[in-house]
Scaffold this motif. Structure first.
Motif, short mmCIF file in Angstrom:
data_model
loop_
_atom_site.label_atom_id
_atom_site.label_comp_id
_atom_site.label_asym_id
_atom_site.label_seq_id
_atom_site.Cartn_x
_atom_site.Cartn_y
_atom_site.Cartn_z
N HIS A 13 18.19 54.88 25.70
CA HIS A 13 18.49 53.52 26.15
C HIS A 13 17.94 53.28 27.55
N ASN A 14 18.16 54.23 28.45
CA ASN A 14 17.74 54.09 29.84
C ASN A 14 16.23 54.02 29.98
N LEU A 15 15.53 54.88 29.24
CA LEU A 15 14.07 54.97 29.35
C LEU A 15 13.35 54.08 28.35
N GLN A 16 14.11 53.47 27.44
CA GLN A 16 13.54 52.61 26.40
C GLN A 16 12.50 53.37 25.57
N ILE A 17 12.94 54.53 25.09
CA ILE A 17 12.09 55.37 24.25
C ILE A 17 12.85 55.72 22.97
N ARG A 18 12.16 56.31 22.03
CA ARG A 18 12.77 56.78 20.80
C ARG A 18 12.28 58.20 20.53
N PHE A 19 13.19 59.16 20.60
CA PHE A 19 12.81 60.55 20.36
C PHE A 19 12.37 60.73 18.91
N LYS A 20 11.47 61.69 18.73
CA LYS A 20 11.02 62.07 17.38
C LYS A 20 11.52 63.49 17.07
N LYS A 21 11.01 64.10 16.03
CA LYS A 21 11.45 65.45 15.67
C LYS A 21 11.14 66.44 16.78
N TYR A 22 9.94 66.33 17.37
CA TYR A 22 9.54 67.18 18.48
C TYR A 22 9.24 66.29 19.69
N ASN A 23 9.69 66.72 20.84
CA ASN A 23 9.53 65.92 22.05
C ASN A 23 9.08 66.81 23.20
N TYR A 24 8.18 66.27 24.03
CA TYR A 24 7.58 67.09 25.09
C TYR A 24 7.54 66.33 26.41
N LEU A 25 7.87 67.03 27.48
CA LEU A 25 7.81 66.50 28.83
C LEU A 25 6.54 67.07 29.47
N ASN B 115 -1.69 53.81 27.04
CA ASN B 115 -1.97 52.42 26.63
C ASN B 115 -2.46 52.34 25.18
N SER B 116 -3.21 53.35 24.76
CA SER B 116 -3.78 53.32 23.40
C SER B 116 -2.98 54.16 22.40
N HIS B 117 -1.92 54.84 22.87
CA HIS B 117 -1.09 55.66 21.98
C HIS B 117 0.39 55.43 22.29
N SER B 118 0.76 54.18 22.47
CA SER B 118 2.12 53.85 22.90
C SER B 118 3.16 54.14 21.83
N ASN B 119 2.73 54.36 20.58
CA ASN B 119 3.68 54.66 19.51
C ASN B 119 4.26 56.06 19.62
N TYR B 120 3.60 56.94 20.37
CA TYR B 120 4.16 58.29 20.53
C TYR B 120 4.00 58.86 21.94
N SER B 121 3.83 58.00 22.93
CA SER B 121 3.74 58.50 24.31
C SER B 121 4.16 57.42 25.29
N THR B 122 4.59 57.87 26.47
CA THR B 122 4.97 56.97 27.54
C THR B 122 4.71 57.65 28.88
N LEU B 123 4.64 56.86 29.94
CA LEU B 123 4.34 57.38 31.27
C LEU B 123 5.36 56.85 32.27
N PHE B 124 5.82 57.76 33.16
CA PHE B 124 6.71 57.36 34.25
C PHE B 124 6.13 57.84 35.57
N THR B 125 6.09 56.93 36.54
CA THR B 125 5.63 57.30 37.88
C THR B 125 6.62 58.24 38.53
N SER B 126 7.90 57.94 38.37
CA SER B 126 8.95 58.79 38.94
C SER B 126 10.19 58.70 38.08
N LEU B 127 10.65 59.82 37.57
CA LEU B 127 11.86 59.85 36.75
C LEU B 127 13.11 60.08 37.58
N GLY B 128 12.96 60.76 38.73
CA GLY B 128 14.12 61.18 39.50
C GLY B 128 14.71 62.44 38.90
N SER B 129 15.48 63.18 39.70
CA SER B 129 16.01 64.48 39.26
C SER B 129 16.91 64.36 38.04
N LEU B 130 17.80 63.37 38.03
CA LEU B 130 18.78 63.27 36.96
C LEU B 130 18.10 63.06 35.61
#
Length: 393
Positions: free
Chosen positions: A193-205, A260-275
């Motif tokens: 909800h906070n990041l406006q994302i949807r996790f999939k089966k496998y997720n990577y930071l 921009n071209s793969h928004s269905n399975y990727s996103t970018l954050f400039t700064s997430l913060g520690s939490l």
């Protein structure tokens, strides 16, 4: 006593925050915050605002970051930093300066503090990272510092081997682990909800930074990772921006174009913060790239790490880490291994060699027992005259 804590990046501040809080609430100390580098850059998210939002007063802001990440630009940024640090140190007149790590912003600050005869307490000295010039910077700051707080006993011994007095070198563990104790991590649903994302089966930071000692093309190297990511099914990738290092902007532009071209399975954050960052680390399948967080913090999540290339080569590693070369084939092998039940069982039983998350309290305890006036001078500790390789040190 006036203790000045310096920070130049979002990641660095996240590591230092528990210590900053302890110093700020201790009646024995007056906290000063010196903020510089990427914190003050719109390109990197103006993250000084997060420091203020956390309730801290910034005592000095030193603008130094040029809009260039070439060797010329980085060197000129260091020069601008030293000019600004001269004014800041004259104004603040701290009794002690706390510096973490190995970045060029902190090398310039340490050099200025040396001339001003401000004692330095250095955190995370003694480590080795063979793929970046940070390695030489780290050891240089060690030699300009009077107190040392290392993350393992091996690193404590290495600082002593550099000629530092053993009674001024303390193994306190990795300070970043304190956040696992001090923060209430966000749930998986809250993160979505906070990041406006949807996790999939496998997720990577994903965090990838330039290997600043490599002669290879940064773009070519990062493209190898992107090609491997392209092949991963049922997967979601959360990218964070590269640091303000040499050629870091090349990586950031490539990430932006990819997302921009793969928004269905990727996103970018400039700064997430520690939490948010540590909360994501808890829930993702693996941390991917060459960030130190995959080495130091991920074992405590516990989460797997795919460590790519030589940037972190030389650091002590836990069992949760898969090392691979910077090429598509090897990275794909690492993705396959990290998804296996066998390796995930290894991850769950990982013991972090970097301590138990009590570094900040140990640092404050040492500071309260230290006569700062004795730190203005130091003598070289000659290991040829002492046995430092036994259990005494």
């Amino acid at each position: 006593m006036k203790i000045c804590v310096a920070t130049g990046t979002r990641a660095e501040y996240g590591l230092l925050k528990p210590l900053i809080e302890k110093i700020n609430t201790d009646a024995a100390f007056t906290l000063q915050l010196l903020v510089t580098g990427a914190h003050l850059s719109p390109e990197f998210g103006l993250t000084y605002k997060q420091i203020e939002a956390d309730g801290f007063t910034i005592d000095s802001k030193v603008e130094m970051l040029m809009s260039s990440d070439t060797p010329e630009g980085i060197t000129k940024s260091m020069g601008l930093g030293m000019i600004g640090y001269a004014d800041a140190l004259k104004q603040l007149h701290p009794d002690l300066l706390i510096i973490l790590g190995d970045r060029y912003e902190m090398l310039a600050l340490a050099s200025a503090a040396l001339i001003f005869r401000v004692p330095i307490a250095h955190i995370h000295g003694g480590e080795v990272t063979e793929g970046a010039y940070d390695d030489a910077i780290r050891h240089s700051i060690t030699k300009m510092s009077a107190l040392h707080f290392t993350s393992t006993e091996v690193y404590r011994k290495r600082v002593i081997k550099l000629g530092e007095q053993p009674d001024r070198v303390f193994n306190v563990g990795a300070i970043g682990l304190d956040n696992f104790k001090s923060l209430r991590l966000i749930s998986k649903d809250e993160l979505e909800h906070n990041l406006q994302i949807r996790f999939k089966k496998y997720n990577y930071l994903v965090g990838f930074h330039p290997e600043t000692l490599s002669d290879n093309s940064v773009a070519d190297e990062f493209n190898e990772l992107l090609k491997a990511i392209d092949t991963q099914e049922e997967s979601f990738f959360i990218f964070t921006k590269a640091n303000a290092d040499t050629n870091g902007r090349i990586i950031n532009q490539m990430i932006q174009e990819y997302v921009n071209s793969h928004s269905n399975y990727s996103t970018l954050f400039t700064s997430l913060g520690s939490l948010r960052y540590l909360s994501l680390m808890k829930y993702v399948t693996a941390v991917v790239g060459n960030s130190s967080s995959g080495i130091l913090e991920a074992p405590s999540a516990p989460t797997a790490t795919i460590n790519i290339g030589d940037r972190q080569k030389g650091r002590i590693q836990a069992d949760n880490i898969i090392n691979c070369e910077i090429n598509e084939k090897e990275i794909k092998k690492a993705f396959n291994k990290v998804k296996s039940d066998e390796f995930q069982r290894v991850v769950l039983n990982t013991i972090n060699p970097y301590g138990d998350g009590n570094a900040s309290a140990q640092i404050v305890k040492v500071l309260k027992q230290t006569d700062f006036s004795t730190l203005r001078t130091k003598s070289f500790y000659d290991i040829n005259q002492c046995e430092i390789f036994n259990d005494t040190y």
